[in-house]
Design an enzyme around this catalytic site. Structure first.
Site, PDB file in Angstrom:
ATOM      1  N   HIS A  70      41.010   4.238 -52.365  1.00 59.74           N
ATOM      2  CA  HIS A  70      40.223   5.011 -51.377  1.00 59.74           C
ATOM      3  C   HIS A  70      39.007   4.220 -50.906  1.00 59.74           C
ATOM      4  CE1 HIS A  70      37.848   5.820 -54.938  1.00 59.74           C
ATOM      5  NE2 HIS A  70      36.886   6.287 -54.166  1.00 59.74           N
ATOM      6  N   LYS A  99      34.358   5.804 -62.650  1.00 60.76           N
ATOM      7  CA  LYS A  99      33.100   5.132 -62.979  1.00 60.76           C
ATOM      8  C   LYS A  99      32.386   4.656 -61.706  1.00 60.76           C
ATOM      9  CE  LYS A  99      33.848   2.678 -66.587  1.00 60.76           C
ATOM     10  NZ  LYS A  99      34.217   1.604 -67.538  1.00 60.76           N
ATOM     11  N   ASP A 104      28.022   5.263 -57.628  1.00 60.07           N
ATOM     12  CA  ASP A 104      27.968   4.907 -56.197  1.00 60.07           C
ATOM     13  C   ASP A 104      28.209   3.423 -55.937  1.00 60.07           C
ATOM     14  OD1 ASP A 104      27.496   7.494 -55.290  1.00 60.07           O
ATOM     15  OD2 ASP A 104      25.339   7.321 -55.642  1.00 60.07           O
ATOM     16  N   LYS A 111      42.556  -2.361 -63.264  1.00 63.37           N
ATOM     17  CA  LYS A 111      42.400  -2.996 -64.582  1.00 63.37           C
ATOM     18  C   LYS A 111      43.562  -3.937 -64.812  1.00 63.37           C
ATOM     19  CE  LYS A 111      39.567  -2.787 -68.106  1.00 63.37           C
ATOM     20  NZ  LYS A 111      38.126  -2.474 -68.018  1.00 63.37           N
ATOM     21  N   SER A 367      28.359  -6.259 -61.336  1.00 67.56           N
ATOM     22  CA  SER A 367      29.468  -6.975 -60.694  1.00 67.56           C
ATOM     23  C   SER A 367      29.421  -6.739 -59.177  1.00 67.56           C
ATOM     24  CB  SER A 367      30.812  -6.481 -61.221  1.00 67.56           C
ATOM     25  OG  SER A 367      31.156  -7.172 -62.392  1.00 67.56           O
TER      26      SER A 367
HETATM   27  P1  NAD Z   1      34.376  -8.266 -76.625  1.00 66.97           P
HETATM   28  O1  NAD Z   1      35.717  -8.835 -76.833  1.00 66.97           O
HETATM   29  O2  NAD Z   1      33.274  -9.146 -76.139  1.00 66.97           O
HETATM   30  O3  NAD Z   1      33.840  -7.562 -77.972  1.00 66.97           O
HETATM   31  C1  NAD Z   1      34.520  -6.606 -78.719  1.00 66.97           C
HETATM   32  C2  NAD Z   1      34.094  -6.762 -80.183  1.00 66.97           C
HETATM   33  O4  NAD Z   1      34.636  -5.685 -80.946  1.00 66.97           O
HETATM   34  C3  NAD Z   1      34.613  -8.068 -80.809  1.00 66.97           C
HETATM   35  O5  NAD Z   1      33.531  -8.748 -81.413  1.00 66.97           O
HETATM   36  C4  NAD Z   1      35.637  -7.593 -81.820  1.00 66.97           C
HETATM   37  O6  NAD Z   1      35.734  -8.434 -82.951  1.00 66.97           O
HETATM   38  C5  NAD Z   1      35.087  -6.211 -82.193  1.00 66.97           C
HETATM   39  N1  NAD Z   1      36.076  -5.312 -82.783  1.00 66.97           N
HETATM   40  C6  NAD Z   1      37.391  -5.208 -82.512  1.00 66.97           C
HETATM   41  N2  NAD Z   1      37.946  -4.255 -83.259  1.00 66.97           N
HETATM   42  C7  NAD Z   1      36.977  -3.753 -84.048  1.00 66.97           C
HETATM   43  C8  NAD Z   1      36.913  -2.737 -85.053  1.00 66.97           C
HETATM   44  N3  NAD Z   1      37.990  -2.047 -85.391  1.00 66.97           N
HETATM   45  N4  NAD Z   1      35.738  -2.490 -85.660  1.00 66.97           N
HETATM   46  C9  NAD Z   1      34.627  -3.181 -85.318  1.00 66.97           C
HETATM   47  N5  NAD Z   1      34.620  -4.146 -84.374  1.00 66.97           N
HETATM   48  C10 NAD Z   1      35.767  -4.419 -83.740  1.00 66.97           C
HETATM   49  O7  NAD Z   1      34.622  -7.021 -75.648  1.00 66.97           O
HETATM   50  P2  NAD Z   1      33.541  -6.279 -74.745  1.00 66.97           P
HETATM   51  O8  NAD Z   1      33.570  -6.892 -73.399  1.00 66.97           O
HETATM   52  O9  NAD Z   1      32.264  -6.163 -75.495  1.00 66.97           O
HETATM   53  O10 NAD Z   1      34.224  -4.849 -74.599  1.00 66.97           O
HETATM   54  C11 NAD Z   1      34.073  -3.837 -75.597  1.00 66.97           C
HETATM   55  C12 NAD Z   1      34.413  -2.481 -74.989  1.00 66.97           C
HETATM   56  O11 NAD Z   1      33.549  -2.236 -73.869  1.00 66.97           O
HETATM   57  C13 NAD Z   1      35.841  -2.355 -74.429  1.00 66.97           C
HETATM   58  O12 NAD Z   1      36.256  -1.017 -74.606  1.00 66.97           O
HETATM   59  C14 NAD Z   1      35.657  -2.627 -72.956  1.00 66.97           C
HETATM   60  O13 NAD Z   1      36.670  -2.041 -72.161  1.00 66.97           O
HETATM   61  C15 NAD Z   1      34.313  -1.955 -72.712  1.00 66.97           C
HETATM   62  N6  NAD Z   1      33.598  -2.428 -71.526  1.00 66.97           N
HETATM   63  C16 NAD Z   1      33.261  -3.749 -71.378  1.00 66.97           C
HETATM   64  C17 NAD Z   1      32.553  -4.150 -70.243  1.00 66.97           C
HETATM   65  C18 NAD Z   1      32.076  -5.574 -70.069  1.00 66.97           C
HETATM   66  O14 NAD Z   1      31.314  -5.811 -69.123  1.00 66.97           O
HETATM   67  N7  NAD Z   1      32.451  -6.504 -70.900  1.00 66.97           N
HETATM   68  C19 NAD Z   1      32.225  -3.212 -69.253  1.00 66.97           C
HETATM   69  C20 NAD Z   1      32.572  -1.876 -69.445  1.00 66.97           C
HETATM   70  C21 NAD Z   1      33.259  -1.496 -70.596  1.00 66.97           C
END
Ligand code: NAD
Length: 476
Positions: A70, A99, A104, A111, A367
């Protein structure tokens, strides 16, 4: 490890997002057909491609889901994990649509995911896989600055985004905006200052806004403000590290941090940077000075605290452990960390949940700023910084001369400083998170029937997307 998490999923992640959507849709007045269009996932591209690796030729499975067009381009991260599957990318793409609407940001949701454990591959192999994945996206028109713009997510970072940008540019020579085909790039490759920390910073701003509201905190038996709050963070990756760091800087005590190998606890608060350095050096979070080891890691989620921040992966708080959660506030920094079953238990216990589709939107917000920078081909602040400093200096000199008094050197420094890129990015992010929180809360408080903050957040998103479709019209 990631497979273990995925196995625990109670049912379809996309189904969970749909159930949240349907619960919220009851509080809107849009036609059923329009709601059906908003909630479905428009396109999914599942691909398999061969890569020649050290161990021989390997067939890789990968996905890109575009949930809603959209607004164009669509946008969403790319995840590298063995738990990646079609249901997961569809769910995460849907969350991106909602999100973006909540904060906005004028994008649809998308994804991507590559079904690999990045820790098992060398840098060269990861580059090969990333470039091949990008060329598959190009082949099917699933990437481009005006089409679909990926970003980092679990298991990926600035390095992978640079490879994606370079591959896209190589296939599209002379395309002036090619660098805007992906965000979260290194600064030298068209990235923006503040992007790496943006999701964690946004989580901090969002929770801070919530805990500053006295009436809401009173119901939880908490004083307003971040100061001295006991915080537990799960995941010391990009989102978890920066979230923990900003909480510490804001005056909270980060009493426990959990990683997959175990957790550590210190009632006086951990030094987040020291913990990060310790893990990098020793390869484990365990055995940090003066801290108590907690194993298995999941136990940390059940410890008493004011604010629990799951920042690892989905499904961490589920029907198995929800009853034992003692936190008063859960800030969903990860996507989908609380299952609907767990949410029912937690809401009954009076836990205040700040939902993912609002709380981790800082990443996509910045972003968006990066994409704007790429399209305008100029760094924010480059044109005005020196001019603003000159005007401010002239003003301060005139005031000091006229009053015969001097400003303190600290105040002078603040007033004279012209805003650079990072100042503007952080200011735009703070403004976005504060406005969005107040809009969601107002929606929640203005309709007594809306049961919780997540439902209110979905109501805000649905209304904005529906209004966009109505204005757009439906193509015959
Ligand atoms: P990342 O890979 O940098 O970090 C994730 C961390 O979680 C790693 O250090 C990993 O070892 C740890 N981990 C994995 N399983 C685990 C467990 N069972 N217990 C404890 N620690 C555990 O990933 P990220 O970019 O930080 O993303 C983390 C979450 O945030 C995801 O759900 C992602 O979709 C969400 N997210 C990320 C962003 C972004 O900008 N990177 C934006 C929005 C949402």
């Amino acid at each position: 490890m990631t497979n273990k998490i995925s196995d625990k999923r109670e049912h379809s992640f996309f189904g969970d997002v749909v159930s949240y959507f349907e619960r919220a849709a009851r509080y809107t007045k849009h036609p059923a057909g329009l709601l059906d269009q908003i909630k479905c996932c428009n396109s999914v591209y599942r691909m398999k491609f061969p890569v020649r690796l050290k161990e021989g030729i390997k067939v890789i499975t990968a996905y890109r889901a575009e949930h809603s067009q959209h607004k164009m381009p669509v946008k969403g991260g790319i995840r590298y994990s063995t738990a990646v599957n079609q249901d997961e990318v569809m769910a995460l793409a849907a969350l991106m649509t909602y999100k973006c609407a909540v904060v906005d940001v004028p994008f649809g949701g998308a994804k991507g995911g590559v079904c690999i454990d990045p820790r098992k591959y060398s840098e060269v192999e990861l580059e090969q896989i990333t470039r091949r994945y990008t060329s598959e996206l190009i082949r099917k028109n699933f990437i481009g600055p005006g089409i679909d713009v990926p970003a980092p997510d679990y298991g990926t970072g600035a390095r992978e985004m640079a490879w994606i940008a370079d591959t896209y540019a190589a296939f599209n020579p002379g395309q002036i905006d090619a660098i805007g085909c992906v965000t979260g790039k290194p600064i030298s490759q068209g990235g923006i200052r503040g992007r790496t920390a943006a999701t964690g910073r946004g989580v901090f701003y969002g929770v801070r806004e919530a805990v500053n509201i006295k009436d809401d905190m009173k119901k939880l038996g908490l004083e307003p403000g971040i100061q001295n709050k006991k915080v537990i963070v799960q995941g010391l990756g990009n989102v978890g590290y920066y979230t923990a760091k900003f909480f510490q800087q804001g005056g909270a005590d980060v009493i426990a941090i959990a990683e997959y190998e175990g957790a550590i606890y210190d009632k006086n608060g951990l030094d987040v940077d020291e913990v990060f350095k310790h893990r990098k050096k020793s390869g484990s979070i365990l055995n940090f000075k003066n801290a108590k080891n907690i194993t298995p890691s999941e136990k940390a989620l059940e410890m008493a605290c004011d604010i629990l921040i799951p920042a690892a992966l989905e499904n961490q708080i589920n029907s198995g452990n929800a009853k034992r959660i003692k936190a008063k506030i859960i800030g969903e920094a990860a996507n989908g960390p609380v299952t609907p079953e767990a949410e029912r238990v937690l809401l009954k216990k009076g836990v205040f949940i700040i939902p993912d589709l609002y709380l981790n939107a800082g990443g996509v917000t910045v972003s968006y700023f990066e994409w704007l920078k790429n399209l305008s081909h100029v760094r924010f602040g480059r044109m005005g910084k020196r001019y603003d400093e000159l005007v401010n200096r002239t003003l301060v000199d005139s005031i000091e001369r006229a009053s015969g008094k001097s400003l303190s050197s600290k105040n002078k420094e603040i007033i004279l400083h012209g805003a650079g890129e990072e100042d503007l990015v952080n200011s735009g992010l703070e403004e976005t998170m504060i406005n969005a929180y107040n809009e969601i809360r107002e929606t929640w408080k203005s309709n007594k029937k809306i049961p919780d903050l997540r439902t209110a957040t979905f109501v805000v998103a649905i209304n904005k997307i529906a209004n966009s479709y109505i204005a757009l019209g439906i193509f015959p």
